[in-house]
Design a protein around this motif. Sequence first.
Motif, PDB file in Angstrom:
ATOM      1  N   SER A 185     -27.083 -30.502 -18.980  1.00  0.00           N
ATOM      2  CA  SER A 185     -26.795 -31.867 -18.555  1.00  0.00           C
ATOM      3  C   SER A 185     -25.340 -32.202 -18.834  1.00  0.00           C
ATOM      4  O   SER A 185     -24.687 -31.556 -19.658  1.00  0.00           O
ATOM      5  CB  SER A 185     -27.712 -32.869 -19.258  1.00  0.00           C
ATOM      6  OG  SER A 185     -29.045 -32.735 -18.808  1.00  0.00           O
TER       7      SER A 185
ATOM      8  N   LEU B 200     -29.791 -37.283  -9.843  1.00  0.00           N
ATOM      9  CA  LEU B 200     -29.908 -36.827 -11.233  1.00  0.00           C
ATOM     10  C   LEU B 200     -29.256 -37.792 -12.216  1.00  0.00           C
ATOM     11  O   LEU B 200     -29.296 -37.569 -13.425  1.00  0.00           O
ATOM     12  CB  LEU B 200     -29.267 -35.445 -11.391  1.00  0.00           C
ATOM     13  CG  LEU B 200     -29.864 -34.315 -10.542  1.00  0.00           C
ATOM     14  CD1 LEU B 200     -29.108 -33.012 -10.775  1.00  0.00           C
ATOM     15  CD2 LEU B 200     -31.352 -34.131 -10.859  1.00  0.00           C
TER      16      LEU B 200
ATOM     17  N   HIS C  98     -24.605 -26.860 -10.098  1.00  0.00           N
ATOM     18  CA  HIS C  98     -25.671 -26.884  -9.096  1.00  0.00           C
ATOM     19  C   HIS C  98     -25.727 -25.578  -8.305  1.00  0.00           C
ATOM     20  O   HIS C  98     -26.786 -25.183  -7.798  1.00  0.00           O
ATOM     21  CB  HIS C  98     -25.481 -28.069  -8.152  1.00  0.00           C
ATOM     22  CG  HIS C  98     -26.711 -28.427  -7.394  1.00  0.00           C
ATOM     23  ND1 HIS C  98     -27.021 -27.891  -6.162  1.00  0.00           N
ATOM     24  CD2 HIS C  98     -27.729 -29.267  -7.715  1.00  0.00           C
ATOM     25  CE1 HIS C  98     -28.160 -28.391  -5.750  1.00  0.00           C
ATOM     26  NE2 HIS C  98     -28.621 -29.224  -6.661  1.00  0.00           N
TER      27      HIS C  98
ATOM     28  N   TYR D 239     -25.100 -35.191  -6.155  1.00  0.00           N
ATOM     29  CA  TYR D 239     -26.461 -35.088  -6.701  1.00  0.00           C
ATOM     30  C   TYR D 239     -26.800 -36.329  -7.522  1.00  0.00           C
ATOM     31  O   TYR D 239     -27.259 -36.250  -8.665  1.00  0.00           O
ATOM     32  CB  TYR D 239     -26.606 -33.798  -7.516  1.00  0.00           C
ATOM     33  CG  TYR D 239     -26.107 -32.599  -6.746  1.00  0.00           C
ATOM     34  CD1 TYR D 239     -26.817 -32.125  -5.647  1.00  0.00           C
ATOM     35  CD2 TYR D 239     -24.893 -31.989  -7.071  1.00  0.00           C
ATOM     36  CE1 TYR D 239     -26.349 -31.058  -4.895  1.00  0.00           C
ATOM     37  CE2 TYR D 239     -24.406 -30.925  -6.329  1.00  0.00           C
ATOM     38  CZ  TYR D 239     -25.130 -30.458  -5.239  1.00  0.00           C
ATOM     39  OH  TYR D 239     -24.660 -29.412  -4.493  1.00  0.00           O
TER      40      TYR D 239
ATOM     41  N   LYS E 275     -29.585 -33.419 -15.763  1.00  0.00           N
ATOM     42  CA  LYS E 275     -29.298 -34.844 -15.712  1.00  0.00           C
ATOM     43  C   LYS E 275     -27.796 -35.096 -15.843  1.00  0.00           C
ATOM     44  O   LYS E 275     -27.044 -34.286 -16.389  1.00  0.00           O
ATOM     45  CB  LYS E 275     -30.034 -35.602 -16.825  1.00  0.00           C
ATOM     46  CG  LYS E 275     -31.530 -35.789 -16.573  1.00  0.00           C
ATOM     47  CD  LYS E 275     -31.767 -36.733 -15.400  1.00  0.00           C
ATOM     48  CE  LYS E 275     -33.234 -36.847 -15.053  1.00  0.00           C
ATOM     49  NZ  LYS E 275     -33.443 -37.748 -13.886  1.00  0.00           N
TER      50      LYS E 275
END
Length: 380
Positions: A5, A48, A21, A45, A30
């Motif tokens: 994260s 997230l 990613h 993204y 996250k």
Amino acid sequence: MSKISVIGTGFIARGLINLLHENPKHELIKILTRTKINERVDVPYSDLLTNSLDELIEKSDLIVECTGDPIYACESIDKIMKAGIPVVTMNAEFQVTVGSFFADKGLISEAEGDQPGVLAMLHEEAISMGFKPLVYGNMKGYLNLHPKLEDMEFWADKQNYSIDMTTSFTDGTKVQIEQTLVANGLNLGIAQQGLIGLEDDDTWHGGTMLAQKAKELGYPISDYLLSPKLRPGVFIVAEHTVNQAEGLRNYKMGDGPFYTLDRPYHLCYFEIIKTIDRLLEGRGVLLNNGTHPSISTVTIAKRDLKPGETIKKGIGSFEVRGEAAEIKKHPGHVPIGLMYDVTVRKPVVEGQILTFDDVEIPDSLALEAWKTIEKRVFEG
């Protein structure tokens, strides 16, 4: 597959998010932001995104902190480390302000990519080859201790950076912070307050002059060269044993006694993944600020300050800038990383180092952490 994260949604964070990613070894879990999630259309993204640090702690194997905010990072990292989760930072501001408070509390490392992390990597390579480093240098292209707002607005827009980030690059605060981290993390000294910052277009020539200064002082130093012609990278100037002189000459390293190892680029977020892998593979910390730092980035007034004035954020401001200085020579100084929402209490003249007597600083874990660090330093 490791679960990673990210804390932050700025330029560095967004680049790292895209790389994670696409990485086959890691899963991006996250992204923590303090802003309103539904307004962050600029973040890749965005599904997230979360405002909950607990969510990151619950789901992550490792967390990357890259906000550039020492106060916020201190609160977040304290909670993460208490949960036993490794932390990678690209946040030299955090490291030089309160990183020493956390250095012995768990697994936390500054990342490769920014100059301090790349210098730490180059240090490992140099030592493994038998070199004895004297200078750990940063390459800086431009310096103006008193930039104007309109100029900073122009360059911030041109480079897609924030105004405060652009200002901290321009007035030298950023390079002073970076070389403070290098000094503490690699057990170096500095030649003088504010560093030498030699103007030279050649790393070999300028590096040799810095190496001669280090020899005079009797210890290796953290410093930088200033030149618009040099690429933004790092270098080490080192000695080697006499019996290796012929080999080094054959490999076009010169006649000695000083040899320059340079890395004329650093790729910031592209290189963070190397440090993520390092920690997860059990290869240990690349760089931190050490438990007993000797150098701090002190706060210097850019202009006369009057009682009642407020400074929202010191790093990148038009009121103050940072300089590397020895902690023991400046008891009671305010590290520039603590200069958030500060009120001036006493008249301060241009060029003065600010102390805690001069300003009123809000209570925070970062302030408590710095006081602990300072006490540790002075008590030895």
